[in-house]
Design a protein around this motif. Structure first.
Motif, PDB file in Angstrom:
ATOM      1  N   GLY A  48       5.543   4.576  12.256  1.00 28.87           N
ATOM      2  CA  GLY A  48       5.353   3.333  11.528  1.00 28.87           C
ATOM      3  C   GLY A  48       6.531   3.028  10.625  1.00 28.87           C
ATOM      4  N   ASP A  49       6.616   1.771  10.191  1.00 27.20           N
ATOM      5  CA  ASP A  49       7.663   1.383   9.245  1.00 27.20           C
ATOM      6  C   ASP A  49       7.063   1.325   7.843  1.00 27.20           C
ATOM      7  OD1 ASP A  49       6.152  -0.951   9.251  1.00 27.20           O
ATOM      8  OD2 ASP A  49       7.521  -2.019  10.601  1.00 27.20           O
ATOM      9  N   ASP A  50       7.752   0.631   6.913  1.00 36.28           N
ATOM     10  CA  ASP A  50       7.287   0.614   5.530  1.00 36.28           C
ATOM     11  C   ASP A  50       6.359  -0.553   5.216  1.00 36.28           C
ATOM     12  OD1 ASP A  50       9.145  -1.401   5.665  1.00 36.28           O
ATOM     13  OD2 ASP A  50      10.384  -0.693   4.002  1.00 36.28           O
ATOM     14  N   THR A  51       5.945  -1.319   6.236  1.00 34.77           N
ATOM     15  CA  THR A  51       4.948  -2.359   6.018  1.00 34.77           C
ATOM     16  C   THR A  51       3.568  -1.722   5.854  1.00 34.77           C
ATOM     17  OG1 THR A  51       4.499  -2.606   8.388  1.00 34.77           O
ATOM     18  CG2 THR A  51       6.279  -3.953   7.456  1.00 34.77           C
ATOM     19  N   ASP A  52       2.605  -2.505   5.418  1.00 37.24           N
ATOM     20  CA  ASP A  52       1.241  -1.977   5.278  1.00 37.24           C
ATOM     21  C   ASP A  52       0.709  -1.482   6.616  1.00 37.24           C
ATOM     22  OD1 ASP A  52       1.245  -2.570   2.584  1.00 37.24           O
ATOM     23  OD2 ASP A  52       0.105  -4.428   2.784  1.00 37.24           O
ATOM     24  N   LEU A  53       0.971  -2.250   7.673  1.00 40.14           N
ATOM     25  CA  LEU A  53       0.517  -1.842   9.002  1.00 40.14           C
ATOM     26  C   LEU A  53       1.237  -0.578   9.455  1.00 40.14           C
ATOM     27  CD1 LEU A  53      -1.212  -2.439  11.494  1.00 40.14           C
ATOM     28  CD2 LEU A  53       0.623  -3.919  12.333  1.00 40.14           C
ATOM     29  N   GLY A  54       2.536  -0.536   9.240  1.00 38.16           N
ATOM     30  CA  GLY A  54       3.310   0.627   9.633  1.00 38.16           C
ATOM     31  C   GLY A  54       2.887   1.883   8.898  1.00 38.16           C
ATOM     32  N   GLN A  55       2.603   1.764   7.618  1.00 36.76           N
ATOM     33  CA  GLN A  55       2.169   2.922   6.842  1.00 36.76           C
ATOM     34  C   GLN A  55       0.815   3.419   7.316  1.00 36.76           C
ATOM     35  OE1 GLN A  55       2.442   2.172   2.596  1.00 36.76           O
ATOM     36  NE2 GLN A  55       4.480   1.301   2.794  1.00 36.76           N
ATOM     37  N   ALA A  56      -0.085   2.487   7.648  1.00 34.30           N
ATOM     38  CA  ALA A  56      -1.403   2.882   8.167  1.00 34.30           C
ATOM     39  C   ALA A  56      -1.258   3.600   9.509  1.00 34.30           C
ATOM     40  CB  ALA A  56      -2.302   1.662   8.303  1.00 34.30           C
ATOM     41  N   LEU A  57      -0.351   3.118  10.364  1.00 33.72           N
ATOM     42  CA  LEU A  57      -0.106   3.780  11.640  1.00 33.72           C
ATOM     43  C   LEU A  57       0.477   5.169  11.438  1.00 33.72           C
ATOM     44  CD1 LEU A  57       1.317   0.792  13.718  1.00 33.72           C
ATOM     45  CD2 LEU A  57      -0.787   2.054  14.219  1.00 33.72           C
ATOM     46  N   SER A  58       1.392   5.307  10.485  1.00 37.03           N
ATOM     47  CA  SER A  58       1.984   6.617  10.210  1.00 37.03           C
ATOM     48  C   SER A  58       0.938   7.605   9.719  1.00 37.03           C
ATOM     49  CB  SER A  58       3.101   6.477   9.163  1.00 37.03           C
ATOM     50  OG  SER A  58       4.178   5.712   9.663  1.00 37.03           O
ATOM     51  N   THR A  59       0.034   7.146   8.865  1.00 30.90           N
ATOM     52  CA  THR A  59      -1.032   8.020   8.376  1.00 30.90           C
ATOM     53  C   THR A  59      -1.968   8.424   9.499  1.00 30.90           C
ATOM     54  OG1 THR A  59      -0.936   6.967   6.194  1.00 30.90           O
ATOM     55  CG2 THR A  59      -2.920   8.221   6.714  1.00 30.90           C
ATOM     56  N   THR A  60      -2.293   7.462  10.370  1.00 27.61           N
ATOM     57  CA  THR A  60      -3.128   7.774  11.536  1.00 27.61           C
ATOM     58  C   THR A  60      -2.451   8.821  12.411  1.00 27.61           C
ATOM     59  OG1 THR A  60      -3.978   5.505  11.537  1.00 27.61           O
ATOM     60  CG2 THR A  60      -4.324   6.792  13.524  1.00 27.61           C
ATOM     61  N   ALA A  61      -1.155   8.674  12.642  1.00 30.25           N
ATOM     62  CA  ALA A  61      -0.417   9.624  13.470  1.00 30.25           C
ATOM     63  C   ALA A  61      -0.432  11.014  12.853  1.00 30.25           C
ATOM     64  CB  ALA A  61       1.021   9.139  13.652  1.00 30.25           C
ATOM     65  N   LEU A  62      -0.220  11.085  11.548  1.00 27.94           N
ATOM     66  CA  LEU A  62      -0.211  12.377  10.857  1.00 27.94           C
ATOM     67  C   LEU A  62      -1.552  13.083  11.001  1.00 27.94           C
ATOM     68  CD1 LEU A  62       1.301  14.334   8.943  1.00 27.94           C
ATOM     69  CD2 LEU A  62       0.348  13.019   7.037  1.00 27.94           C
ATOM     70  N   LEU A  63      -2.643  12.356  10.797  1.00 28.85           N
ATOM     71  CA  LEU A  63      -3.973  12.960  10.893  1.00 28.85           C
ATOM     72  C   LEU A  63      -4.314  13.326  12.331  1.00 28.85           C
ATOM     73  CD1 LEU A  63      -5.937  10.702   8.386  1.00 28.85           C
ATOM     74  CD2 LEU A  63      -5.202  13.058   8.048  1.00 28.85           C
TER      75      LEU A  63
END
Length: 205
Positions: A48-63
């Motif tokens: 994900g990038d630093d947008t709200d959507l990107g940050q949510a995707l990054s958190t989903t990926a981490l979990l």
């Protein structure tokens, strides 16, 4: 959960529409059933990038990278199935009318007939499940169904069958007691619904 009765000829998709269809299918896959090992692995590789959507995707990926198939299945069942019912009821009729199989479902079925969509033979759930609606939107974007004036058709479908309740559902998913992996998935859905609503408003204006 649904399949097209007819396939329409369409112009090549823009990069934006490819990403939109992918996002709807991402949500549909994770909301239709618990993720298997291949899905968890694929989700864990998202960037994900630093947008709200990107940050949510990054958190989903981490979990997703830390969660086992068994744990994700337990979480999904607690959220959406449970003993009798899960913590959340992911159907438009329930959110809009308080019960399953109410007028919002009948309205959706009429709209599906117009768009030549039919429920898949191996699916028993009502068509207003959030995963089915996301899959339908992806198909409209892809041009599998929708006919002429597809963009305005997408807008009408979104505003009639998703905008009225999906943002609240995704917000509830973010805050659900059983949500761990599904909390950031709820964030992805909520932010994506906001983006879609804003974009369709620009079309209308």
């Amino acid at each position: 959960m649904v399949h097209p009765s007819a396939v329409s000829d369409s112009e090549p998709l823009s990069e934006e529409d490819i990403l939109r269809a992918q996002m709807y299918r991402f949500l549909a896959r994770l909301l239709a059933a618990p993720p298997d090992s291949a899905t968890l692995e694929a989700v864990s590789r998202l960037k994900g990038d630093d947008t709200d959507l990107g940050q949510a995707l990054s958190t989903t990926a981490l979990l997703a990278g830390k969660m086992s198939v068994a744990d994700s299945e337990r979480e999904y069942n607690a959220l959406f199935i449970g003993l009798g019912r899960g913590e959340l009821v992911p159907y438009g009729s329930y959110y809009l009318a308080g019960f399953l199989n109410e007028k919002p479902l009948a309205k959706l079925r009429q709209h599906m007939i117009q768009l030549e969509m039919t429920r898949a033979d191996d699916v028993s759930e009502p068509e207003d499940h959030i995963a089915s609606l996301c899959e339908m939107m992806a198909g409209m974007i892809d041009g599998l169904y929708g006919g002429e004036d597809n963009l305005h058709g997408q807008q009408a479908f979104f505003e009639t069958h998703l905008a009225s309740w999906a943002p609240q559902f995704f917000q509830d998913l973010e805050g659900a007691e059983s949500s761990k992996l599904y909390a950031p998935i709820g964030s992805v859905g909520r932010v994506f619904m906001e983006i879609e609503a804003t974009a369709f408003k620009m079309v209308a204006d």
